[in-house]
Design a protein around this motif. Structure first.
Motif, PDB file in Angstrom:
ATOM      1  N   LEU A 182      52.883 -84.907 -25.338  1.00  0.00           N
ATOM      2  CA  LEU A 182      51.867 -84.598 -26.340  1.00  0.00           C
ATOM      3  C   LEU A 182      51.272 -85.875 -26.903  1.00  0.00           C
ATOM      4  O   LEU A 182      50.051 -86.007 -27.075  1.00  0.00           O
ATOM      5  N   PHE A 185      48.986 -87.508 -24.336  1.00  0.00           N
ATOM      6  CA  PHE A 185      47.710 -86.815 -24.156  1.00  0.00           C
ATOM      7  C   PHE A 185      46.815 -87.005 -25.371  1.00  0.00           C
ATOM      8  O   PHE A 185      45.618 -87.255 -25.239  1.00  0.00           O
ATOM      9  N   LEU A 186      47.393 -86.927 -26.561  1.00  0.00           N
ATOM     10  CA  LEU A 186      46.572 -87.094 -27.766  1.00  0.00           C
ATOM     11  C   LEU A 186      45.933 -88.481 -27.765  1.00  0.00           C
ATOM     12  O   LEU A 186      44.752 -88.629 -28.073  1.00  0.00           O
ATOM     13  N   VAL A 189      42.766 -88.644 -25.428  1.00  0.00           N
ATOM     14  CA  VAL A 189      41.545 -87.838 -25.601  1.00  0.00           C
ATOM     15  C   VAL A 189      40.270 -88.672 -25.787  1.00  0.00           C
ATOM     16  O   VAL A 189      39.299 -88.483 -25.042  1.00  0.00           O
ATOM     17  N   ALA A 193      37.050 -89.001 -23.097  1.00  0.00           N
ATOM     18  CA  ALA A 193      35.651 -88.759 -23.457  1.00  0.00           C
ATOM     19  C   ALA A 193      34.783 -89.924 -22.989  1.00  0.00           C
ATOM     20  O   ALA A 193      33.679 -89.716 -22.482  1.00  0.00           O
ATOM     21  N   SER A 194      35.288 -91.163 -23.123  1.00  0.00           N
ATOM     22  CA  SER A 194      34.541 -92.318 -22.604  1.00  0.00           C
ATOM     23  C   SER A 194      34.366 -92.193 -21.101  1.00  0.00           C
ATOM     24  O   SER A 194      33.292 -92.486 -20.560  1.00  0.00           O
ATOM     25  N   ARG A 196      34.317 -89.436 -19.370  1.00  0.00           N
ATOM     26  CA  ARG A 196      33.324 -88.370 -19.163  1.00  0.00           C
ATOM     27  C   ARG A 196      31.910 -88.938 -19.286  1.00  0.00           C
ATOM     28  O   ARG A 196      31.043 -88.678 -18.456  1.00  0.00           O
ATOM     29  N   MET A 213      38.131 -82.320 -23.698  1.00  0.00           N
ATOM     30  CA  MET A 213      38.145 -81.179 -24.602  1.00  0.00           C
ATOM     31  C   MET A 213      36.961 -81.152 -25.556  1.00  0.00           C
ATOM     32  O   MET A 213      37.019 -80.519 -26.605  1.00  0.00           O
ATOM     33  N   GLY A 214      35.875 -81.836 -25.212  1.00  0.00           N
ATOM     34  CA  GLY A 214      34.704 -81.815 -26.076  1.00  0.00           C
ATOM     35  C   GLY A 214      34.759 -82.831 -27.205  1.00  0.00           C
ATOM     36  O   GLY A 214      34.023 -82.724 -28.180  1.00  0.00           O
ATOM     37  N   TRP A 215      35.584 -83.831 -27.061  1.00  0.00           N
ATOM     38  CA  TRP A 215      35.661 -84.886 -28.078  1.00  0.00           C
ATOM     39  C   TRP A 215      34.311 -85.565 -28.219  1.00  0.00           C
ATOM     40  O   TRP A 215      33.661 -85.892 -27.227  1.00  0.00           O
ATOM     41  N   ARG A 216      33.845 -85.735 -29.465  1.00  0.00           N
ATOM     42  CA  ARG A 216      32.563 -86.423 -29.637  1.00  0.00           C
ATOM     43  C   ARG A 216      32.659 -87.550 -30.649  1.00  0.00           C
ATOM     44  O   ARG A 216      31.662 -88.131 -31.030  1.00  0.00           O
ATOM     45  N   GLY A 217      33.852 -87.843 -31.135  1.00  0.00           N
ATOM     46  CA  GLY A 217      34.020 -89.021 -31.984  1.00  0.00           C
ATOM     47  C   GLY A 217      33.391 -88.886 -33.349  1.00  0.00           C
ATOM     48  O   GLY A 217      32.966 -89.877 -33.937  1.00  0.00           O
ATOM     49  N   TRP A 222      37.813 -88.193 -35.982  1.00  0.00           N
ATOM     50  CA  TRP A 222      38.585 -89.446 -35.999  1.00  0.00           C
ATOM     51  C   TRP A 222      39.618 -89.448 -37.114  1.00  0.00           C
ATOM     52  O   TRP A 222      40.749 -89.862 -36.932  1.00  0.00           O
ATOM     53  N   TYR A 225      42.330 -87.096 -36.359  1.00  0.00           N
ATOM     54  CA  TYR A 225      43.022 -87.606 -35.183  1.00  0.00           C
ATOM     55  C   TYR A 225      44.044 -88.667 -35.576  1.00  0.00           C
ATOM     56  O   TYR A 225      45.189 -88.660 -35.122  1.00  0.00           O
TER      57      TYR A 225
ATOM     58  N   SER B  40      31.209 -92.124 -33.660  1.00  0.00           N
ATOM     59  CA  SER B  40      31.465 -93.516 -33.302  1.00  0.00           C
ATOM     60  C   SER B  40      32.513 -93.605 -32.204  1.00  0.00           C
ATOM     61  O   SER B  40      33.368 -92.731 -32.076  1.00  0.00           O
ATOM     62  N   PHE B 114      50.396 -81.566 -32.905  1.00  0.00           N
ATOM     63  CA  PHE B 114      49.486 -81.599 -31.762  1.00  0.00           C
ATOM     64  C   PHE B 114      48.506 -80.431 -31.819  1.00  0.00           C
ATOM     65  O   PHE B 114      47.285 -80.624 -31.841  1.00  0.00           O
ATOM     66  N   PHE B 117      46.205 -80.388 -34.863  1.00  0.00           N
ATOM     67  CA  PHE B 117      45.031 -81.261 -34.768  1.00  0.00           C
ATOM     68  C   PHE B 117      43.900 -80.561 -34.021  1.00  0.00           C
ATOM     69  O   PHE B 117      42.754 -80.552 -34.463  1.00  0.00           O
ATOM     70  N   PRO B 124      39.478 -77.303 -28.013  1.00  0.00           N
ATOM     71  CA  PRO B 124      38.357 -77.751 -27.177  1.00  0.00           C
ATOM     72  C   PRO B 124      37.057 -77.008 -27.479  1.00  0.00           C
ATOM     73  O   PRO B 124      37.069 -75.819 -27.751  1.00  0.00           O
ATOM     74  N   GLN B 125      35.987 -77.765 -27.418  1.00  0.00           N
ATOM     75  CA  GLN B 125      34.658 -77.211 -27.642  1.00  0.00           C
ATOM     76  C   GLN B 125      33.729 -77.841 -26.609  1.00  0.00           C
ATOM     77  O   GLN B 125      33.247 -78.942 -26.798  1.00  0.00           O
ATOM     78  N   THR B 140      30.530 -92.606 -27.314  1.00  0.00           N
ATOM     79  CA  THR B 140      31.939 -92.877 -27.017  1.00  0.00           C
ATOM     80  C   THR B 140      32.090 -94.248 -26.362  1.00  0.00           C
ATOM     81  O   THR B 140      33.168 -94.598 -25.906  1.00  0.00           O
TER      82      THR B 140
END
Lengths: 470, 179
Positions: A182, A185-186, A189, A193-194, A196, A213-217, A222, A225, B40, B114, B117, B124-125, B140
């Motif tokens: 876990l 993986f966390l 993420v 995304a970078s 991707r 998973m659709g991370w957009r920062g 953040w 996270y 960011s 986990f 969060f 996921p989206q 990113t």
């Protein structure tokens, strides 16, 4: 070792403190450099991958043979009921410890240099645990009944006996594996995304997009996270101490001379971190060369880890001395015989002296500053320590079992080709998994390294202020 | 404060450094905007004012319950449902049970951290309106974005773009799609 507090002047390479990062690294170039291995492979990678695939096939073959024929194909038998399988188990699980130590312990201590190496160390932990978990399962004899170890309401009406050390191991190892996975993986993420967003083809973009998973920062993501990441680090930290302590209880709750000792939990934990740091070097040094990571894995990292290894080596040497002293001080005949006669002069004396020399003498090299940063010395010393630590597990297990209280039941254990095949095969599987990891997953924590480069003013944003940098 | 779902008419400004983004975010906050968000590649050290996460409390509760459950399972299995008398040792063996209890506590707390969060971050989206912006991929990598929702009381097509331009961004874009 606080990176942020250090002046940003380039140090000459022979002087400490070394910088934790060299050169100017604009964020886009740094991201692309660290992602490059994901988009192309090299002939060396294919060669190593081929070799480790062969090793994995050997493992598959020897494991299938063991399951089909029964564990009688191994060399162990009463009284040496635990031999290679448990030696390998303890050795692999120990190696796993350095990953959690580097990623969780050091984040809580705010050691910023960990960012360049934590991903590799965490991956190493997971792959070492995959190998470790294999051995007790095979050693069960009927591995297809492994689920009897899990408490579930069976029609048989019986339960696992929680006063035995085996269910403790199951609890400790499954928890450790799950938490490590876990945490890994966390941490991945934002980097996925970078990947991707930099992917050269639609298919790669899609695959990395699914795992990102659709991370957009966003600022909200953040902030939450960081909270979750530090929480997981704080939860993983006691596991560094507890897992090998629990494994050591398998031994110390028995009454056998050589096992029955209260020093075992800390002694095992120290040995675990020691061998794990050695494995980190064995993996990191070639990776640093292959991926050109010299600017972000500097002498500061090598030296800091070498010092940690020296500290662990000294604590291990202390444990050896205390063990011997306590056996003499106990005035117990069986204890004294095991420590003072059987181990140094018995049938496995060669393994004992290999262990002592490699584990106690090798780390003394790292008193010398030049050796702490010499990749060749570090690499060879690490291999030596890994061999020494394997010998230590073997000595603890086999010499205690093969000569216990009754001379009539003494027995010489010799491994068979299946034992050797499984050990070699497990190294192959480890390499196989690690090579897949460096090829398909960002092997450096990109966002953490970028953050560090911005903090240190090494992101190339203010070129004027960074004159004199290499 | 949850992350906003952006509607058509939201404005986003692109910056090239974390410092520029921080300055812009603070300036917009001071001019009275409240529905703001940043994007960011690295966490922005002094970002927008945010609520404190309640995740640690959830993790503590789940961890405590997990520990309790681990202990109860062992007690039920070995002391209540099927006690085994091995050399007269107590079937309710507290010291032995503590080890799996510890592991169960850590395991459930880690699972809570986990999954907690991903639940609070609404992941996921796979799709989000901001992904429609051409060049947003660099959020990113090396670009920093400030977004203002169209539902913000102060947001208006006349005022907001002008105010954003005053902060010296690389560009300002208006979100056309959105939910």
């Amino acid at each position: 070792m606080s990176a942020a507090a250090r002046p940003l002047v380039e140090q000459p390479p022979d002087r400490e403190p070394w910088p934790v990062m060299r050169g100017e690294h604009p964020a886009a170039a740094l991201t692309d450099h660290l992602l490059a291995p994901l988009w192309r492979s090299s002939p060396t990678w294919w060669l190593l991958f081929g070799l480790s695939s062969l090793g994995t096939l050997l493992l598959l073959f020897t494991v299938t043979y063991t399951v089909a024929r029964g564990i009688g194909v191994w060399g162990n038998n009463i009284p040496v009921a635990w031999a290679f399988a448990i030696t390998n188990f303890v050795w692999w699980i120990g190696i796993g410890h350095a990953g959690t130590f580097i990623s969780a312990f050091l984040i809580l201590l705010n050691q910023r240099w960990r960012g360049s190496i934590n991903r590799v160390a965490e991956a190493m932990t997971i792959f070492a645990l995959v190998n470790a978990a294999l051995f007790p399962l095979l050693h069960l004899g009927r591995p297809w009944f492994f689920y009897w170890l899990i408490p579930y309401p069976a029609t048989m009406g019986v339960w696992p006996n929680f006063k035995s050390a085996l269910p403790w191991d199951v609890a400790a190892v499954t928890t450790y594996f799950t938490v490590s996975l876990l945490f890994w993986f966390l941490g991945l993420v934002p980097d996925l995304a970078s990947a991707r967003d930099r992917a050269p083809s639609r298919l790669k973009r899609l695959v990395y997009g699914v795992f990102a998973m659709g991370w957009r920062g966003s600022g909200f993501q953040w902030q939450r996270y960081r909270v979750a990441y530090v929480l997981l680090a704080a939860l993983a930290t006691p596991l560094v101490i507890s897992v090998h302590s629990v494994v050591s209880l398998d031994f110390s709750i028995a009454q056998l001379p050589g096992w029955h000792s209260t020093i075992f939990p800390p002694y095992f934990v120290v040995g675990a971190i020691y061998s794990g740091l050695a494995m980190v070097f064995v993996l990191l040094l070639p990776l640093r060369r292959a991926f050109g990571l010299y600017d972000i894995v500097t002498e500061a990292h090598l030296s800091a880890m070498a010092k940690l290894m020296l500290a662990m080596g000294l604590m291990l040497a202390y444990s050896y001395v205390v063990e011997i002293f306590m056996s003499w001080y106990s005035a117990d005949f069986a204890e004294q015989y095991t420590y003072l006669t059987a181990r140094p002069a018995g049938p496995y004396a060669i393994a004992y002296w290999i262990m002592t020399v490699l584990n106690v003498v090798t780390p003394q090299l790292f008193w010398v500053r030049r050796f702490r940063t010499s990749t060749r010395v570090l690499f060879l010393a690490s291999i030596g320590i890994l061999v020494g630590m394997w010998m230590e597990r073997f000595i603890i297990i086999v010499t205690s079992l093969n000569r216990d209280f009754l001379t009539s039941s003494w027995h010489i254990y010799m491994p068979t080709w299946v034992d050797w095949g499984i050990l070699a095969g497990s190294l192959g599987l480890f390499g196989f998994l690690f090579l897949l990891f460096v090829r398909f997953v960002p092997s450096v924590a990109i966002s953490e390294v970028k953050e560090l480069s911005i903090e240190l003013g090494r992101d190339g944003a203010e070129l004027a202020g960074a004159a004199g940098d290499a | 404060m949850r992350e906003r779902t952006w509607s058509a008419g939201a404005y986003l400004a692109e910056f090239d450094s974390a410092d520029a983004l921080t300055r812009a975010a603070h300036a917009m906050e001071e001019s009275g905007y409240s529905l703001l968000e940043t994007y960011s590649p690295v966490p922005v050290a002094h970002g927008l004012r945010r609520s404190t996460s309640r995740l640690p409390i959830a993790v503590f509760i789940v961890g405590a319950l997990g520990g309790l459950a681990s202990y109860l399972i062992q007690w039920y299995a070995n002391a209540y449902s099927y006690p085994l008398d091995i050399g007269g040792r107590p079937s309710h063996a507290v010291p032995a049970f503590l080890i799996p209890t510890f592991e169960g506590t850590v395991l459930s707390a880690a699972l809570a951290a986990f999954f907690g969060f991903f639940i609070v971050a609404r992941l996921p989206q796979p799709y989000h309106p901001v992904f429609d912006i051409d060049g947003f991929e660099r959020a990113t990598v090396d670009r920093y974005w400030l977004a203002i929702d169209a539902a913000d009381d102060r947001s208006s097509p006349d005022l907001t773009p002008r105010e954003l331009h005053r902060l010296d961004p690389l560009r300002v874009v208006r979100l056309e799609g959105g939910s």
